[in-house]
Design an enzyme around this catalytic site. Structure first.
Site, PDB file in Angstrom:
ATOM      1  N   LEU A  47     -77.960   6.036  81.564  1.00  0.00           N
ATOM      2  CA  LEU A  47     -77.842   4.661  81.053  1.00  0.00           C
ATOM      3  C   LEU A  47     -76.789   3.902  81.846  1.00  0.00           C
ATOM      4  O   LEU A  47     -76.257   2.904  81.408  1.00  0.00           O
ATOM      5  CB  LEU A  47     -77.507   4.658  79.560  1.00  0.00           C
ATOM      6  CG  LEU A  47     -78.556   5.357  78.682  1.00  0.00           C
ATOM      7  CD1 LEU A  47     -78.142   5.309  77.224  1.00  0.00           C
ATOM      8  CD2 LEU A  47     -79.926   4.719  78.866  1.00  0.00           C
ATOM      9  N   SER A  48     -76.475   4.459  83.009  1.00  0.00           N
ATOM     10  CA  SER A  48     -75.657   3.721  83.954  1.00  0.00           C
ATOM     11  C   SER A  48     -74.205   3.586  83.542  1.00  0.00           C
ATOM     12  O   SER A  48     -73.602   2.524  83.686  1.00  0.00           O
ATOM     13  CB  SER A  48     -76.259   2.327  84.067  1.00  0.00           C
ATOM     14  OG  SER A  48     -76.330   1.968  85.353  1.00  0.00           O
ATOM     15  N   SER A  49     -73.634   4.662  83.043  1.00  0.00           N
ATOM     16  CA  SER A  49     -72.218   4.597  82.669  1.00  0.00           C
ATOM     17  C   SER A  49     -71.360   4.346  83.914  1.00  0.00           C
ATOM     18  O   SER A  49     -70.357   3.642  83.838  1.00  0.00           O
ATOM     19  CB  SER A  49     -71.787   5.885  81.977  1.00  0.00           C
ATOM     20  OG  SER A  49     -72.050   6.993  82.804  1.00  0.00           O
ATOM     21  N   SER A  50     -71.763   4.879  85.065  1.00  0.00           N
ATOM     22  CA  SER A  50     -70.898   4.697  86.232  1.00  0.00           C
ATOM     23  C   SER A  50     -70.914   3.252  86.715  1.00  0.00           C
ATOM     24  O   SER A  50     -69.867   2.709  87.065  1.00  0.00           O
ATOM     25  CB  SER A  50     -71.242   5.681  87.347  1.00  0.00           C
ATOM     26  OG  SER A  50     -72.580   5.543  87.724  1.00  0.00           O
TER      27      SER A  50
ATOM     28  N   ASP B 213     -78.304  -1.205  88.811  1.00  0.00           N
ATOM     29  CA  ASP B 213     -77.414  -0.946  87.674  1.00  0.00           C
ATOM     30  C   ASP B 213     -76.224  -1.904  87.649  1.00  0.00           C
ATOM     31  O   ASP B 213     -75.864  -2.453  86.611  1.00  0.00           O
ATOM     32  CB  ASP B 213     -76.922   0.502  87.706  1.00  0.00           C
ATOM     33  CG  ASP B 213     -78.075   1.491  87.745  1.00  0.00           C
ATOM     34  OD1 ASP B 213     -79.207   1.084  87.442  1.00  0.00           O
ATOM     35  OD2 ASP B 213     -77.834   2.656  88.086  1.00  0.00           O
TER      36      ASP B 213
ATOM     37  N   SER C 263     -57.330   7.079  80.113  1.00  0.00           N
ATOM     38  CA  SER C 263     -58.745   7.188  79.748  1.00  0.00           C
ATOM     39  C   SER C 263     -58.882   7.760  78.344  1.00  0.00           C
ATOM     40  O   SER C 263     -58.439   8.892  78.085  1.00  0.00           O
ATOM     41  CB  SER C 263     -59.465   8.098  80.759  1.00  0.00           C
ATOM     42  OG  SER C 263     -60.679   8.554  80.188  1.00  0.00           O
TER      43      SER C 263
ATOM     44  N   ASP D 249     -85.524   0.002  93.670  1.00  0.00           N
ATOM     45  CA  ASP D 249     -84.456  -0.925  94.099  1.00  0.00           C
ATOM     46  C   ASP D 249     -83.984  -0.662  95.523  1.00  0.00           C
ATOM     47  O   ASP D 249     -83.787  -1.589  96.299  1.00  0.00           O
ATOM     48  CB  ASP D 249     -83.289  -0.985  93.094  1.00  0.00           C
ATOM     49  CG  ASP D 249     -82.565   0.330  92.851  1.00  0.00           C
ATOM     50  OD1 ASP D 249     -83.036   1.387  93.334  1.00  0.00           O
ATOM     51  OD2 ASP D 249     -81.520   0.301  92.164  1.00  0.00           O
TER      52      ASP D 249
HETATM   53  C1  GLA Z   1     -80.135   5.156  89.468  1.00  0.00           C
HETATM   54  C2  GLA Z   1     -79.587   4.261  90.576  1.00  0.00           C
HETATM   55  C3  GLA Z   1     -80.388   2.952  90.654  1.00  0.00           C
HETATM   56  C4  GLA Z   1     -81.887   3.220  90.725  1.00  0.00           C
HETATM   57  C5  GLA Z   1     -82.321   4.205  89.649  1.00  0.00           C
HETATM   58  C6  GLA Z   1     -83.760   4.612  89.794  1.00  0.00           C
HETATM   59  O1  GLA Z   1     -79.911   4.559  88.227  1.00  0.00           O
HETATM   60  O2  GLA Z   1     -78.225   3.963  90.346  1.00  0.00           O
HETATM   61  O3  GLA Z   1     -79.944   2.202  91.746  1.00  0.00           O
HETATM   62  O4  GLA Z   1     -82.249   3.661  91.994  1.00  0.00           O
HETATM   63  O5  GLA Z   1     -81.519   5.379  89.660  1.00  0.00           O
HETATM   64  O6  GLA Z   1     -84.592   3.523  89.589  1.00  0.00           O
END
Ligand code: GLA
Length: 398
Positions: free
Chosen positions: A124-127, A184, A66, A35
């Site tokens: 899993l992209s919690s942030s 994300d 929280s 990305d």
């Molecule tokens: C993290 C970053 C994303 C991406 C992935 C790897 O999740 O937040 O932007 O770069 O790593 O694909």
């Protein structure tokens, strides 16, 4: 999750009509570390999410409770960060800051209870879910007249597209410290139930690709390895890609990002690149091609081909990009040995976190058993295993 409106009233008392906003986590099926190279990714949103139950307040003050940290935090809109701000409060603060700078949202304070079930630090992209939920809370507080519904209507009421909103949330993450790409935040806003999204990270155009749930399940497995030390290593990978661009541009001025480097151009000049930079570039260039081919394979119903591409993606992340680790490699190895598994790879940034496996529905139980039989014994770690559904993107729920 407990009824969040009730939790709001328990924490803050009865302060008026409670609004609830939600932003999901994600799993990336393929297209990793592409990305921020202007390339292609194919994530799906998950059912796990971050939620805010909020009521606007007249003072320009954001007061949060929280549930995860069992802690209260507060900041004043438009004022510098308090020195003693807990780490979890920095995300909504930075989101408020970038939204204010974009001069779109007439900001208004609010009180909220924050809850979430995206496992923190598991890739899993919690942030990103937290940033997007923070943005929706701020935008909802500023325009409480916008009714419940997908995030797009709320963004539009503020003169923003959801793509722009994703980019603002990405900026907020940069200010917290990771120079992440846009995947994300984008998928958290644009997820579609039953679909993965093929996203072009250069112009943010995207296509929904249907997932054949009757033929393939998406199994997410958390290695239990916390993603420690990953910020420095992630930013270092970015720098190495930038170095690759700088060197390869000498041969073709049109190269703005690794996305622009064709296999031919790379093949002709890779020998002149420093060894590490060469391997980093090779991963990104081949991974972009795999992401595009995967979307094609999925559309054609060719799960075998898709699985092979997932496997090749993992091997490239392990050998060329060097973001795997023994635990992720073990999870992938076990999964690949299970009959009915199409493919398996690490997902997200790497350095610990989760794997994603595509398996026939009838292979999910054998996969679970195989993981539980070996992984804890060989690593001393407890894996978490989720048979996941692709969910819709962020929304005002109530
Ligand atoms: C993290 C970053 C994303 C991406 C992935 C790897 O999740 O937040 O932007 O770069 O790593 O694909």
């Amino acid at each position: 999750m407990a009824d969040l409106a009730d939790r709001f009233r328990a924490v803050f008392g009865d302060a008026g009509a409670v609004r609830i906003v939600r932003a999901p986590g994600r799993v990336n099926l393929i297209g990793e570390h592409t990305d921020y190279n202007d390339g292609f990714v194919m994530p799906m949103a998950l059912e796990t999410a971050v939620r805010f139950a909020l009521v606007p307040q007249d003072e320009p003050l954001v007061t949060l409770w929280s549930e995860q940290f069992g802690e209260r935090g507060e900041f004043r809109l438009g004022e510098p960060e308090p020195a003693d701000a807990p780490h979890w409060l920095r995300y909504p603060m930075k989101v408020a800051e970038v939204l204010a700078e974009s001069r779109r949202a007439g900001m208004r304070g609010f009180r909220a209870v924050v809850d979430g079930d995206v496992p923190v630090g598991s890739g899993l992209s919690s942030s990103a879910a937290y940033e997007v939920a923070s943005a929706l809370a701020l935008l909802t507080a500023a325009k409480p007249e916008v009714p419940a519904g997908p995030a797009a209507a709320l963004a539009e009421a503020h003169g923003l597209s959801t793509g722009r909103l994703a980019a603002l949330c990405q900026q907020a993450e940069h200010r917290v410290g990771i120079r992440c790409g846009i995947m994300d935040q984008f998928i958290s806003l644009h997820g579609l139930a039953g679909h993965a999204i093929l996203l072009d990270c250069r112009d943010l155009s995207f296509q929904a690709v249907p997932l054949p749930a009757d033929r393939a399940r998406v199994v997410v497995i958390n290695s239990g390895v916390a993603r420690r030390l990953s910020v420095g290593a992630y930013n270092e990978r970015r720098r190495q890609c930038e170095e690759g661009v700088r060197l390869l541009r000498k041969f073709d001025k049109r190269v703005q990002a690794l996305r622009d480097v064709s296999a031919d151009l790379f093949g002709a000049h890779e020998a002149g690149l420093p060894e590490v930079v060469r391997r980093r570039c090779r991963h990104v260039i081949t991974e972009n091609a795999r992401a595009l081919e995967s979307a094609e394979a999925l559309r054609a119903g060719d799960l075998e081909r898709f699985g092979r591409l997932m496997n090749a993606s993992h091997d490239s992340l392990r050998d060329d990009y060097e973001v795997s680790g023994p635990e992720l490699d073990l999870l992938v190895e076990i999964a690949r040995g299970v009959e009915g598994v199409w493919g398996s790879r690490l997902t997200g940034a790497g350095f610990g976190g989760c794997t994603v496996t595509l398996a026939r529905p009838e292979a999910v139980e054998p996969l679970r058993r195989a993981i539980l039989a070996r992984y804890p014994k060989e690593t001393g770690l407890e894996p978490q295993i989720w048979d996941s559904e692709a969910a819709d993107g962020a929304a005002i729920e109530v």
